[in-house]
Design a protein around this motif. Sequence first.
Motif, PDB file in Angstrom:
ATOM      1  N   UNK A 129       8.968  -1.302  -2.699  1.00 41.18           N
ATOM      2  CA  UNK A 129       7.377  -1.592  -3.050  1.00 41.18           C
ATOM      3  C   UNK A 129       7.831  -3.620  -3.101  1.00 41.18           C
ATOM      4  N   UNK A 130       8.254  -3.746  -4.084  1.00 43.00           N
ATOM      5  CA  UNK A 130       8.896  -4.855  -4.865  1.00 43.00           C
ATOM      6  C   UNK A 130      10.017  -5.002  -5.514  1.00 43.00           C
ATOM      7  N   UNK A 131      10.563  -5.330  -4.999  1.00 41.20           N
ATOM      8  CA  UNK A 131      12.142  -5.236  -6.441  1.00 41.20           C
ATOM      9  C   UNK A 131      12.503  -7.267  -7.036  1.00 41.20           C
ATOM     10  N   UNK A 132      12.395  -6.566  -8.032  1.00 44.61           N
ATOM     11  CA  UNK A 132      12.420  -7.645  -9.189  1.00 44.61           C
ATOM     12  C   UNK A 132      13.379  -9.053  -8.909  1.00 44.61           C
ATOM     13  N   UNK A 140      -3.400   1.642 -11.028  1.00 49.42           N
ATOM     14  CA  UNK A 140      -1.816   1.807 -10.788  1.00 49.42           C
ATOM     15  C   UNK A 140      -1.995  -0.252 -11.004  1.00 49.42           C
ATOM     16  N   UNK A 141      -2.675  -1.023 -11.103  1.00 52.88           N
ATOM     17  CA  UNK A 141      -2.918  -2.204 -11.525  1.00 52.88           C
ATOM     18  C   UNK A 141      -2.260  -2.318 -12.819  1.00 52.88           C
ATOM     19  N   UNK A 142      -3.903  -1.695 -13.339  1.00 48.48           N
ATOM     20  CA  UNK A 142      -3.462  -1.483 -15.406  1.00 48.48           C
ATOM     21  C   UNK A 142      -2.033  -0.978 -15.084  1.00 48.48           C
ATOM     22  N   UNK A 196       0.736  -4.919  -5.028  1.00 53.38           N
ATOM     23  CA  UNK A 196       2.411  -5.284  -4.672  1.00 53.38           C
ATOM     24  C   UNK A 196       2.422  -6.385  -4.862  1.00 53.38           C
ATOM     25  N   UNK A 197       1.109  -7.311  -4.853  1.00 55.16           N
ATOM     26  CA  UNK A 197       1.309  -8.795  -4.967  1.00 55.16           C
ATOM     27  C   UNK A 197       1.041  -9.374  -6.640  1.00 55.16           C
ATOM     28  N   UNK A 198       0.485  -7.882  -7.335  1.00 54.17           N
ATOM     29  CA  UNK A 198       0.647  -8.157  -8.864  1.00 54.17           C
ATOM     30  C   UNK A 198       1.781  -7.574  -9.253  1.00 54.17           C
ATOM     31  N   UNK A 223       9.817  -4.107 -11.010  1.00 55.46           N
ATOM     32  CA  UNK A 223       9.893  -3.228  -9.854  1.00 55.46           C
ATOM     33  C   UNK A 223       9.294  -2.355  -9.317  1.00 55.46           C
ATOM     34  N   UNK A 224       8.196  -2.359  -8.101  1.00 54.25           N
ATOM     35  CA  UNK A 224       7.554  -1.428  -7.934  1.00 54.25           C
ATOM     36  C   UNK A 224       8.047  -0.239  -6.986  1.00 54.25           C
ATOM     37  N   UNK A 225       8.045   0.901  -7.028  1.00 48.84           N
ATOM     38  CA  UNK A 225       8.514   1.854  -5.849  1.00 48.84           C
ATOM     39  C   UNK A 225       6.764   2.810  -5.661  1.00 48.84           C
TER      40      UNK A 225
END
Lengths: 358, 499
Positions: free
Chosen positions: B27-30, B70-72, B97-99, B106-108
């Motif tokens: 979802x997001x790659x650092x 998930x945010x926390x 995803x924005x967070x 990294x978020x998957x």
Amino acid sequence: MRTLTSIDVGHFSTGANFLACHIDPAAVFAYEDMIQRALPTGDVRLLSVGELDPEDLVVALGFVTQGLAIADMPPVGDEFIGCIREIEKKLGRKVSALYSLAAGNINGILPLMAGLQTALPIVDSDPMGRVLPLISQTTLSLGGVDISPIAVMGVTGERATLDVKDPHRAETLVRSLVIELGGWAATAMYPCTAKQLREHGIHGTMTRMIKIGEILDAEEAVERKYVQLVDLLNATRVARARVRHMESFSRERELGLPTQTTSLTLVDEVTGHIIRLEIENEILLVLVDGAVAAAVPDIVTLLSAEFGRVVNLDDVRVGHLLDVVVTPAAPIWYTDAGLNLAGPPAFGLPLQHPRRHD
Amino acid sequence: MTRPNRATRLDVASVVAHGSLRTVTTLYAAAAKAVIDGVVIVTDLETIRRVPPNTVVVLSAHMGSGGWQVSAALRHAWERRASAVIIPYSTYAESVISLAERLDINLMAAEQDPSTVALALAAEIGAVKSVAEVDLAQFARAVTRESTVSNVLKTISYRLGTLRVTLEHDGTVLAAAGGADRDGVPVHVDLPAIENWVRVKLVALVPKIRGYGPDEVRTFLEVAAPSVQAAWMAGEINDMAASAPTLALAELSHAVMGDAGTIDQVYPNLLATLGWHANQSYVAVWISHPRHQPHRVGRTAIVRLLWRKVWARRPLAEVLGGWLSVIPVSDEEGPGWIEIRIREKIGSSLAELGFSAGTSRRQSGIDDLPAMVQEARVAAEYGIRVAPGAVTSFGQLGVGAVLACTDDAAVTLVAGLTLPELLSAPDRDQIIRDTLAFLDNQSSMTLAAKSLKLHRNTLQQRMNRVRDVGIHLDDPAQLLPIHIILTVLKRGLRVPDTD
């Protein structure tokens, strides 16, 4: 003692809306209108608990709802009078004064109407200091004051009186009745002496609502209003951010809580902070970049950045620029017992309040 | 040793590309490379607060069901420097995803059961760690085989991709190997502690964009530290033994207080026996420390380690007031090259330590060895006064150098260097007495003449000789040094202090 004017009632309504933490204010405004129209027929007298005889009987008034907005099915008008009479009959003595079940929203303002109807004064105290969804979440409950007898009366005129020791059990029974009575019911509960209310209540909360209204209703610049609010409430503006995303049913909820869950995501365009609000009946949690910035029992209010007006959930649209203002609750709510009763876990949020250290 | 090709540590990008996480959706790659040391399945937020850095956090299906959780979780994982957060596939929202983007973590999302994902990743981590252990053992053997600090450092640097590795004491680089790149995250490991010994640490600069992470580099340094210590101590023992002739020379010149001829009379052929040759030219180097600096065990070992950069085959001998080396030189080498070499190799280190170096004039044979030692000492002590880290050649000193001298012998040496015409003048004694009287009387010709029982004009006539022998009394900066020199020289006069 202070006799409220029509202007005071207007400010009272604004303050009740500010402290409602996002609840739809339609019923508050309806009551404001009713009270102002009825003012020529009598006085709304506000007095401090110290002005009463310590043994005087006082009783809390409040609506208990279970899925139905009061504005959708307005009361006939005699519901609270009926509840007060039931309490008097049950206890065999006269009620000397009324007080609000909560210092905010509809339950904050409705005793003013009941006071007009019954000529009873309103005590400048309440057992929540804010709005909490459960009738058991009170400082009187923390102080061991009995919640019962509880008088319940619905719009149909049906009524019941409950004798129950445990506040949590009382919650279950009252909500079962409310469903049967049509979705909401007028209630009178926590009948106690003025001495008990003085010892275990939160004081000055009615006056506080009027003062909040005076600030927010004034023709002044928004920033000037904020300065006064911060001064009055020890409040903090957590963020000025634009609404980016809204979602409903964002998390599981426990059966029995009269709510639906909603989440709001805002982005602070200056700092880039991502602010997430978790909402049930009221705003329970504020995360800034995922970190807890505020959590129930903190009082969280959304104000329009442009006008400084209270913004309610139904008014929020993606793209709105809002100020997120956090007001601390009464100190007793941050004790271990207070947080156990009204902290995040009590609302199904498995996290520790930032002010709890254990 | 052979530099291994296989990675000894997993990173998120490679595991997602062709490892156990290839089935997850990124979802997001650092932006920054994230290495993986472990994996944990979490069922509550509190667990995330305790995960070690470089951990992949897999949220249970229950936890992932709440958007705010998930945010926390992202926030907590970011605070713990976790490698990545994996959430159940159906729960993510744009705000999450924005967070992740904002926190650059990294978020998957995984469609599989979280425990299946975590177990597969754990197995891959275990396999890589076993390879890493073997690699570390090979590295340990390689550094153990090296016998010098320099070679141990080179071995470490080479194994870590030629990154810069240094041995440091209190910010002073004692030895270094590897690239010249000075940017990066410093990782340091203290050498094994020895009681009362100076603290020395092994430092590696880990570039932010290179393959090895600070923790991994620290592991290699920890393995190598005992070998560095052992090589250093072995070198110290060798230097101590090799510096014996120099130490003997210093002690002899101090004990006999004479030249080589005197030494030879007292101890026939001793200098030759110690390895000094009559047909060889030498330059003495003295390193001085400030007088007020307290003695610390291990200080000599540090100076010797530094000196190896300059002249490894002529180690320093620890002598009273500093360290001494006598270096054989050939006639082909031009003047000043030793000073240049010392400045280039250890000048900045000497300055950091507050030390200074001095060199003697080049001399042939062994007759002047004791004098060379003194020349180097005087030059070094003068350097301490001028500026820490200075490298001073005795031959370049002026009369002002006597201000740094602490004994008559040193003053006499400076006098011999700066006032040779005076010392060789036939009327030397008279010039010394006349000039001293003039200086003792605050440059009053009248009072000086009176003290010498001379007519003023007579003294005036004699003082004309002073300038002829190189004494410039019209230079205020020279008055005090000249006064000191003449006072010392006067003590050696055989004739009584009367005219």
